[in-house]
Design a protein around this motif. Structure first.
Motif, PDB file in Angstrom:
ATOM      1  N   ILE A  36      -1.463  -8.355  -6.845  1.00  0.00           N
ATOM      2  CA  ILE A  36      -1.501  -6.941  -6.490  1.00  0.00           C
ATOM      3  C   ILE A  36      -2.486  -6.706  -5.346  1.00  0.00           C
ATOM      4  O   ILE A  36      -2.200  -5.953  -4.411  1.00  0.00           O
ATOM      5  CB  ILE A  36      -1.846  -6.077  -7.720  1.00  0.00           C
ATOM      6  CG1 ILE A  36      -0.692  -6.133  -8.724  1.00  0.00           C
ATOM      7  CG2 ILE A  36      -2.157  -4.639  -7.328  1.00  0.00           C
ATOM      8  CD1 ILE A  36      -1.004  -5.513 -10.075  1.00  0.00           C
ATOM      9  N   VAL A  37      -3.651  -7.358  -5.401  1.00  0.00           N
ATOM     10  CA  VAL A  37      -4.637  -7.207  -4.331  1.00  0.00           C
ATOM     11  C   VAL A  37      -4.059  -7.709  -3.010  1.00  0.00           C
ATOM     12  O   VAL A  37      -4.192  -7.040  -1.967  1.00  0.00           O
ATOM     13  CB  VAL A  37      -5.948  -7.947  -4.685  1.00  0.00           C
ATOM     14  CG1 VAL A  37      -6.889  -8.006  -3.497  1.00  0.00           C
ATOM     15  CG2 VAL A  37      -6.626  -7.292  -5.874  1.00  0.00           C
ATOM     16  N   VAL A  38      -3.397  -8.853  -3.029  1.00  0.00           N
ATOM     17  CA  VAL A  38      -2.766  -9.381  -1.816  1.00  0.00           C
ATOM     18  C   VAL A  38      -1.687  -8.404  -1.336  1.00  0.00           C
ATOM     19  O   VAL A  38      -1.553  -8.142  -0.135  1.00  0.00           O
ATOM     20  CB  VAL A  38      -2.170 -10.786  -2.065  1.00  0.00           C
ATOM     21  CG1 VAL A  38      -1.285 -11.227  -0.905  1.00  0.00           C
ATOM     22  CG2 VAL A  38      -3.268 -11.803  -2.294  1.00  0.00           C
ATOM     23  N   GLY A  39      -0.931  -7.833  -2.266  1.00  0.00           N
ATOM     24  CA  GLY A  39       0.103  -6.864  -1.908  1.00  0.00           C
ATOM     25  C   GLY A  39      -0.474  -5.612  -1.271  1.00  0.00           C
ATOM     26  O   GLY A  39       0.083  -5.078  -0.303  1.00  0.00           O
ATOM     27  N   ILE A  40      -1.595  -5.123  -1.794  1.00  0.00           N
ATOM     28  CA  ILE A  40      -2.244  -3.938  -1.218  1.00  0.00           C
ATOM     29  C   ILE A  40      -2.713  -4.235   0.202  1.00  0.00           C
ATOM     30  O   ILE A  40      -2.481  -3.447   1.127  1.00  0.00           O
ATOM     31  CB  ILE A  40      -3.418  -3.472  -2.104  1.00  0.00           C
ATOM     32  CG1 ILE A  40      -2.893  -2.910  -3.425  1.00  0.00           C
ATOM     33  CG2 ILE A  40      -4.266  -2.432  -1.389  1.00  0.00           C
ATOM     34  CD1 ILE A  40      -3.965  -2.652  -4.464  1.00  0.00           C
ATOM     35  N   VAL A  41      -3.349  -5.378   0.380  1.00  0.00           N
ATOM     36  CA  VAL A  41      -3.817  -5.757   1.721  1.00  0.00           C
ATOM     37  C   VAL A  41      -2.627  -5.921   2.668  1.00  0.00           C
ATOM     38  O   VAL A  41      -2.652  -5.442   3.809  1.00  0.00           O
ATOM     39  CB  VAL A  41      -4.672  -7.045   1.663  1.00  0.00           C
ATOM     40  CG1 VAL A  41      -4.975  -7.571   3.055  1.00  0.00           C
ATOM     41  CG2 VAL A  41      -5.946  -6.795   0.881  1.00  0.00           C
ATOM     42  N   ALA A  42      -1.556  -6.560   2.196  1.00  0.00           N
ATOM     43  CA  ALA A  42      -0.370  -6.753   3.032  1.00  0.00           C
ATOM     44  C   ALA A  42       0.263  -5.417   3.398  1.00  0.00           C
ATOM     45  O   ALA A  42       0.705  -5.225   4.542  1.00  0.00           O
ATOM     46  CB  ALA A  42       0.643  -7.633   2.313  1.00  0.00           C
ATOM     47  N   ALA A  43       0.304  -4.480   2.459  1.00  0.00           N
ATOM     48  CA  ALA A  43       0.877  -3.165   2.738  1.00  0.00           C
ATOM     49  C   ALA A  43       0.048  -2.421   3.781  1.00  0.00           C
ATOM     50  O   ALA A  43       0.598  -1.810   4.707  1.00  0.00           O
ATOM     51  CB  ALA A  43       0.979  -2.352   1.455  1.00  0.00           C
ATOM     52  N   LEU A  44      -1.265  -2.477   3.647  1.00  0.00           N
ATOM     53  CA  LEU A  44      -2.131  -1.791   4.609  1.00  0.00           C
ATOM     54  C   LEU A  44      -2.041  -2.420   5.999  1.00  0.00           C
ATOM     55  O   LEU A  44      -1.907  -1.715   7.005  1.00  0.00           O
ATOM     56  CB  LEU A  44      -3.576  -1.799   4.113  1.00  0.00           C
ATOM     57  CG  LEU A  44      -3.863  -0.959   2.864  1.00  0.00           C
ATOM     58  CD1 LEU A  44      -5.284  -1.201   2.374  1.00  0.00           C
ATOM     59  CD2 LEU A  44      -3.621   0.503   3.142  1.00  0.00           C
ATOM     60  N   VAL A  45      -2.110  -3.737   6.063  1.00  0.00           N
ATOM     61  CA  VAL A  45      -2.044  -4.429   7.354  1.00  0.00           C
ATOM     62  C   VAL A  45      -0.656  -4.250   7.979  1.00  0.00           C
ATOM     63  O   VAL A  45      -0.537  -4.029   9.191  1.00  0.00           O
ATOM     64  CB  VAL A  45      -2.408  -5.920   7.206  1.00  0.00           C
ATOM     65  CG1 VAL A  45      -2.160  -6.687   8.494  1.00  0.00           C
ATOM     66  CG2 VAL A  45      -3.855  -6.067   6.771  1.00  0.00           C
ATOM     67  N   GLY A  46       0.388  -4.310   7.160  1.00  0.00           N
ATOM     68  CA  GLY A  46       1.743  -4.091   7.668  1.00  0.00           C
ATOM     69  C   GLY A  46       1.917  -2.701   8.255  1.00  0.00           C
ATOM     70  O   GLY A  46       2.571  -2.526   9.296  1.00  0.00           O
ATOM     71  N   THR A  47       1.321  -1.705   7.610  1.00  0.00           N
ATOM     72  CA  THR A  47       1.376  -0.344   8.127  1.00  0.00           C
ATOM     73  C   THR A  47       0.613  -0.233   9.444  1.00  0.00           C
ATOM     74  O   THR A  47       1.078   0.420  10.386  1.00  0.00           O
ATOM     75  CB  THR A  47       0.809   0.649   7.096  1.00  0.00           C
ATOM     76  OG1 THR A  47       1.609   0.577   5.910  1.00  0.00           O
ATOM     77  CG2 THR A  47       0.817   2.063   7.618  1.00  0.00           C
ATOM     78  N   LEU A  48      -0.554  -0.882   9.524  1.00  0.00           N
ATOM     79  CA  LEU A  48      -1.321  -0.858  10.772  1.00  0.00           C
ATOM     80  C   LEU A  48      -0.548  -1.514  11.917  1.00  0.00           C
ATOM     81  O   LEU A  48      -0.544  -1.012  13.044  1.00  0.00           O
ATOM     82  CB  LEU A  48      -2.664  -1.548  10.576  1.00  0.00           C
ATOM     83  CG  LEU A  48      -3.672  -0.825   9.685  1.00  0.00           C
ATOM     84  CD1 LEU A  48      -4.902  -1.702   9.456  1.00  0.00           C
ATOM     85  CD2 LEU A  48      -4.064   0.502  10.294  1.00  0.00           C
ATOM     86  N   ILE A  49       0.110  -2.630  11.631  1.00  0.00           N
ATOM     87  CA  ILE A  49       0.909  -3.303  12.662  1.00  0.00           C
ATOM     88  C   ILE A  49       2.081  -2.419  13.079  1.00  0.00           C
ATOM     89  O   ILE A  49       2.390  -2.290  14.273  1.00  0.00           O
ATOM     90  CB  ILE A  49       1.392  -4.683  12.171  1.00  0.00           C
ATOM     91  CG1 ILE A  49       0.206  -5.635  12.004  1.00  0.00           C
ATOM     92  CG2 ILE A  49       2.425  -5.278  13.139  1.00  0.00           C
ATOM     93  CD1 ILE A  49       0.556  -6.944  11.328  1.00  0.00           C
ATOM     94  N   ALA A  50       2.737  -1.783  12.102  1.00  0.00           N
ATOM     95  CA  ALA A  50       3.859  -0.888  12.413  1.00  0.00           C
ATOM     96  C   ALA A  50       3.402   0.279  13.283  1.00  0.00           C
ATOM     97  O   ALA A  50       4.100   0.685  14.212  1.00  0.00           O
ATOM     98  CB  ALA A  50       4.495  -0.382  11.123  1.00  0.00           C
ATOM     99  N   GLN A  51       2.217   0.810  12.997  1.00  0.00           N
ATOM    100  CA  GLN A  51       1.671   1.890  13.824  1.00  0.00           C
ATOM    101  C   GLN A  51       1.363   1.384  15.228  1.00  0.00           C
ATOM    102  O   GLN A  51       1.605   2.090  16.210  1.00  0.00           O
ATOM    103  CB  GLN A  51       0.414   2.468  13.191  1.00  0.00           C
ATOM    104  CG  GLN A  51       0.687   3.287  11.954  1.00  0.00           C
ATOM    105  CD  GLN A  51      -0.589   3.742  11.253  1.00  0.00           C
ATOM    106  OE1 GLN A  51      -1.681   3.281  11.568  1.00  0.00           O
ATOM    107  NE2 GLN A  51      -0.436   4.635  10.283  1.00  0.00           N
ATOM    108  N   ALA A  52       0.845   0.173  15.328  1.00  0.00           N
ATOM    109  CA  ALA A  52       0.479  -0.385  16.637  1.00  0.00           C
ATOM    110  C   ALA A  52       1.704  -0.606  17.529  1.00  0.00           C
ATOM    111  O   ALA A  52       1.624  -0.428  18.743  1.00  0.00           O
ATOM    112  CB  ALA A  52      -0.284  -1.696  16.460  1.00  0.00           C
ATOM    113  N   ILE A  53       2.826  -0.982  16.918  1.00  0.00           N
ATOM    114  CA  ILE A  53       4.030  -1.215  17.730  1.00  0.00           C
ATOM    115  C   ILE A  53       4.944   0.011  17.771  1.00  0.00           C
ATOM    116  O   ILE A  53       5.988  -0.017  18.404  1.00  0.00           O
ATOM    117  CB  ILE A  53       4.797  -2.471  17.258  1.00  0.00           C
ATOM    118  CG1 ILE A  53       5.276  -2.339  15.813  1.00  0.00           C
ATOM    119  CG2 ILE A  53       3.965  -3.709  17.441  1.00  0.00           C
ATOM    120  CD1 ILE A  53       6.127  -3.508  15.334  1.00  0.00           C
TER     121      ILE A  53
END
Length: 93
Positions: A36-53
Motif C-alpha cells: 500500500i505504501v508503494v502504491g501511494i508513492v506510485a500514485a503520487l509520483v504518477g500524478t506529478l509526472i502526468a501534471q508535468a507532461i
C-alpha cells in the motif's frame, strides 16, 4: 490536506499497489502494508509526472495517468521485493 484526501490517497494507493503486485509474476517478499505504501508513492509520483507532461486532466478517464501510476507501482513493488529478498539472504546472490 483534508481527511478525505488522506483517505482517498490510501484507498487509491492500495488499489494501485495491489494491481502492481498482481502484475508481477511469482510471490513477492513484501507484506500488504508495504504494498500500500508503494502504491501511494506510485500514485503520487504518477500524478506529478502526468501534471508535468500535461495529461492529468483529460476528458473522460485519465488513462495515461493511471498507466503511469500502475507502471510505477510494478517497478516499486519489484524493487522493494528484490531488496527484501537480497537482505533476507544476507546479500548473497
Amino acid at each position: 490536506m483534508t481527511i478525505q484526501s488522506i483517505l482517498g490517497a490510501i484507498v487509491i494507493g492500495a488499489v494501485i499497489g495491489a494491481i502492481g503486485r498482481l502484475l508481477i509474476p511469482g510471490r513477492q517478499a513484501i507484506g500488504w502494508i508495504l504494498t500500500i505504501v508503494v502504491g501511494i508513492v506510485a500514485a503520487l509520483v504518477g500524478t506529478l509526472i502526468a501534471q508535468a507532461i500535461g495529461v492529468e486532466n483529460t476528458s473522460g478517464p485519465d488513462w495515461i495517468e493511471l498507466v503511469l501510476q500502475v507502471v510505477l507501482a510494478v517497478v516499486g513493488v519489484g524493487l522493494v521485493a528484490g531488496l527484501r529478498r537480497s537482505r533476507s539472504r544476507g546479500g548473497k546472490i
